[in-house]
Design a protein around this motif. Sequence first.
Motif, PDB file in Angstrom:
ATOM      1  N   ARG A   1      28.968  66.292  37.779  1.00  0.00           N
ATOM      2  CA  ARG A   1      28.423  65.181  38.552  1.00  0.00           C
ATOM      3  C   ARG A   1      27.231  64.547  37.818  1.00  0.00           C
ATOM      4  O   ARG A   1      27.150  63.322  37.679  1.00  0.00           O
TER       5      ARG A   1
ATOM      6  N   GLY B   1      26.710  64.966  51.797  1.00  0.00           N
ATOM      7  CA  GLY B   1      26.537  64.740  50.361  1.00  0.00           C
ATOM      8  C   GLY B   1      27.786  64.990  49.558  1.00  0.00           C
ATOM      9  O   GLY B   1      28.792  64.319  49.746  1.00  0.00           O
ATOM     10  N   GLU B   2      27.722  65.997  48.704  1.00  0.00           N
ATOM     11  CA  GLU B   2      28.808  66.234  47.760  1.00  0.00           C
ATOM     12  C   GLU B   2      29.910  67.136  48.305  1.00  0.00           C
ATOM     13  O   GLU B   2      30.874  67.427  47.618  1.00  0.00           O
ATOM     14  N   ARG B   3      29.779  67.624  49.536  1.00  0.00           N
ATOM     15  CA  ARG B   3      30.841  68.457  50.093  1.00  0.00           C
ATOM     16  C   ARG B   3      31.790  67.576  50.898  1.00  0.00           C
ATOM     17  O   ARG B   3      31.356  66.784  51.724  1.00  0.00           O
ATOM     18  N   ALA B   4      33.088  67.740  50.663  1.00  0.00           N
ATOM     19  CA  ALA B   4      34.070  66.841  51.267  1.00  0.00           C
ATOM     20  C   ALA B   4      34.408  67.229  52.709  1.00  0.00           C
ATOM     21  O   ALA B   4      34.948  66.432  53.468  1.00  0.00           O
TER      22      ALA B   4
ATOM     23  N   ARG C   1      31.545  56.459  46.187  1.00  0.00           N
ATOM     24  CA  ARG C   1      30.449  55.852  46.963  1.00  0.00           C
ATOM     25  C   ARG C   1      29.415  55.194  46.050  1.00  0.00           C
ATOM     26  O   ARG C   1      28.915  54.103  46.347  1.00  0.00           O
TER      27      ARG C   1
ATOM     28  N   SER D   1      46.515  74.179  54.776  1.00  0.00           N
ATOM     29  CA  SER D   1      47.655  73.503  54.197  1.00  0.00           C
ATOM     30  C   SER D   1      48.307  74.309  53.066  1.00  0.00           C
ATOM     31  O   SER D   1      49.508  74.254  52.873  1.00  0.00           O
TER      32      SER D   1
ATOM     33  N   ILE E   1      37.163  67.181  45.164  1.00  0.00           N
ATOM     34  CA  ILE E   1      37.328  66.045  46.081  1.00  0.00           C
ATOM     35  C   ILE E   1      35.949  65.450  46.385  1.00  0.00           C
ATOM     36  O   ILE E   1      35.767  64.227  46.382  1.00  0.00           O
ATOM     37  N   GLY E   2      34.991  66.343  46.619  1.00  0.00           N
ATOM     38  CA  GLY E   2      33.612  65.890  46.857  1.00  0.00           C
ATOM     39  C   GLY E   2      33.077  65.104  45.675  1.00  0.00           C
ATOM     40  O   GLY E   2      32.400  64.086  45.839  1.00  0.00           O
TER      41      GLY E   2
ATOM     42  N   MET F   1      34.816  61.657  45.739  1.00  0.00           N
ATOM     43  CA  MET F   1      34.325  60.827  46.841  1.00  0.00           C
ATOM     44  C   MET F   1      32.887  60.363  46.598  1.00  0.00           C
ATOM     45  O   MET F   1      32.538  59.211  46.893  1.00  0.00           O
TER      46      MET F   1
ATOM     47  N   ASP G   1      39.291  72.848  43.360  1.00  0.00           N
ATOM     48  CA  ASP G   1      39.324  73.015  44.811  1.00  0.00           C
ATOM     49  C   ASP G   1      38.641  71.806  45.452  1.00  0.00           C
ATOM     50  O   ASP G   1      38.428  70.780  44.799  1.00  0.00           O
ATOM     51  N   SER G   2      38.268  71.889  46.717  1.00  0.00           N
ATOM     52  CA  SER G   2      37.762  70.702  47.412  1.00  0.00           C
ATOM     53  C   SER G   2      36.405  70.229  46.868  1.00  0.00           C
ATOM     54  O   SER G   2      35.967  69.120  47.188  1.00  0.00           O
TER      55      SER G   2
ATOM     56  N   VAL H   1      27.935  78.596  50.383  1.00  0.00           N
ATOM     57  CA  VAL H   1      27.269  77.347  50.787  1.00  0.00           C
ATOM     58  C   VAL H   1      26.785  77.412  52.236  1.00  0.00           C
ATOM     59  O   VAL H   1      25.718  76.899  52.562  1.00  0.00           O
TER      60      VAL H   1
ATOM     61  N   HIS I   1      32.702  74.623  43.109  1.00  0.00           N
ATOM     62  CA  HIS I   1      31.331  74.382  43.554  1.00  0.00           C
ATOM     63  C   HIS I   1      30.328  74.738  42.445  1.00  0.00           C
ATOM     64  O   HIS I   1      29.303  74.100  42.287  1.00  0.00           O
TER      65      HIS I   1
ATOM     66  N   LEU J   1      46.190  65.490  49.628  1.00  0.00           N
ATOM     67  CA  LEU J   1      45.763  66.085  50.904  1.00  0.00           C
ATOM     68  C   LEU J   1      44.499  65.388  51.420  1.00  0.00           C
ATOM     69  O   LEU J   1      44.325  65.175  52.610  1.00  0.00           O
TER      70      LEU J   1
ATOM     71  N   GLU K   1      38.031  78.196  48.291  1.00  0.00           N
ATOM     72  CA  GLU K   1      37.417  77.524  49.448  1.00  0.00           C
ATOM     73  C   GLU K   1      36.679  78.523  50.337  1.00  0.00           C
ATOM     74  O   GLU K   1      35.543  78.278  50.757  1.00  0.00           O
TER      75      GLU K   1
ATOM     76  N   ALA L   1      40.820  72.705  55.772  1.00  0.00           N
ATOM     77  CA  ALA L   1      42.058  71.919  55.707  1.00  0.00           C
ATOM     78  C   ALA L   1      42.903  72.378  54.522  1.00  0.00           C
ATOM     79  O   ALA L   1      44.131  72.497  54.625  1.00  0.00           O
ATOM     80  N   VAL L   2      42.251  72.662  53.401  1.00  0.00           N
ATOM     81  CA  VAL L   2      42.961  73.147  52.212  1.00  0.00           C
ATOM     82  C   VAL L   2      43.543  74.533  52.484  1.00  0.00           C
ATOM     83  O   VAL L   2      44.714  74.799  52.208  1.00  0.00           O
TER      84      VAL L   2
ATOM     85  N   LEU M   1      37.314  66.838  57.134  1.00  0.00           N
ATOM     86  CA  LEU M   1      36.180  65.955  56.852  1.00  0.00           C
ATOM     87  C   LEU M   1      34.904  66.327  57.612  1.00  0.00           C
ATOM     88  O   LEU M   1      33.854  65.728  57.395  1.00  0.00           O
TER      89      LEU M   1
ATOM     90  N   LEU N   1      36.564  69.633  53.468  1.00  0.00           N
ATOM     91  CA  LEU N   1      38.009  69.872  53.465  1.00  0.00           C
ATOM     92  C   LEU N   1      38.394  71.332  53.242  1.00  0.00           C
ATOM     93  O   LEU N   1      39.566  71.652  53.125  1.00  0.00           O
ATOM     94  N   GLY N   2      37.396  72.209  53.181  1.00  0.00           N
ATOM     95  CA  GLY N   2      37.667  73.613  52.869  1.00  0.00           C
ATOM     96  C   GLY N   2      38.746  74.231  53.747  1.00  0.00           C
ATOM     97  O   GLY N   2      39.743  74.750  53.256  1.00  0.00           O
TER      98      GLY N   2
END
Lengths: 109, 146
Positions: free
Chosen positions: A29, B104-107, A67, B116, A59-60, A63, A55-56, B55, A22, A91, B48, B112-113, B98, B109-110
């Motif tokens: 970006r 916006g820029e946050r998926a 877009r 998993s 992914i952000g 994605m 980390d995720s 955040v 983050h 994942l 995460e 979920a990760v 999701l 998935l925190g």
Amino acid sequence: MSVKIDVTGEVVTAYLIGDIDHHTAKEMRENIDNAIELNMPTLLILDFKDVSFMDSSGIGLVMGRYRTLAKTRAELHIMNAPPQIFKILKLAGIEKLAKLGGYSNEGKK
Amino acid sequence: MKVKNKFNMTLTACSANESFARACISAFAAQLDPTLEEINDIKTAVSEAVTNCIVHAYKEELGKIYITAEILDTNAIKIKIRDKGCGIEDVSKAMEPLYTTVGGERAGLGFAVMQSFMDGIKVTSKIGKGTNIVMIKKISLRYNNG
């Protein structure tokens, strides 16, 4: 510099470097979005060869660029993701949005 | 289950501390002799959880993040990450892949990760009081364990 940008014709390649979280994702970006705006590529390649951690937030990042590119019907490829990064991309189901490539220059044909 | 080793730390909830928290936990977990994949799983899950504190929990303030890690005699690491932020209204909804409140820029998935990549996760939260995450990762036993 956390991103190195290479432009060849209508292809923009962004080589991502270091940790993607983050904290670092914002600068990456901005760099990538600048390159997209400036070059209007038909293909953006995100190269993860030198990414040490993700980390995720990564992914952000993927994605979000997907877009942006979709607006001009440009394509997105992801190259050279190390195993742990591949794991988190899978994942998130990123293969539905972007072509995942290995250790070649497929995108530059 | 006995605790063999333990450490505590308190961090300011600023984004520069995301990598710091990962590095600390990964150095602490190293004594379990994890594989590269296991250590990366732990680092990702911690990243995460800490990012969620920054955040979401402390949107408008620079609060504190409380991290505890324990090495258990079952060759596992137990990690607690707690904040005193705004809390989560609906934990099961927040844990859906999701789902995100910031967009916006946050998926989204925190969780979920975390689910998993770790072997167990428990999330408790109270509006206005904060959120508590407990995660466990078992480390596979390898050749030189006596």
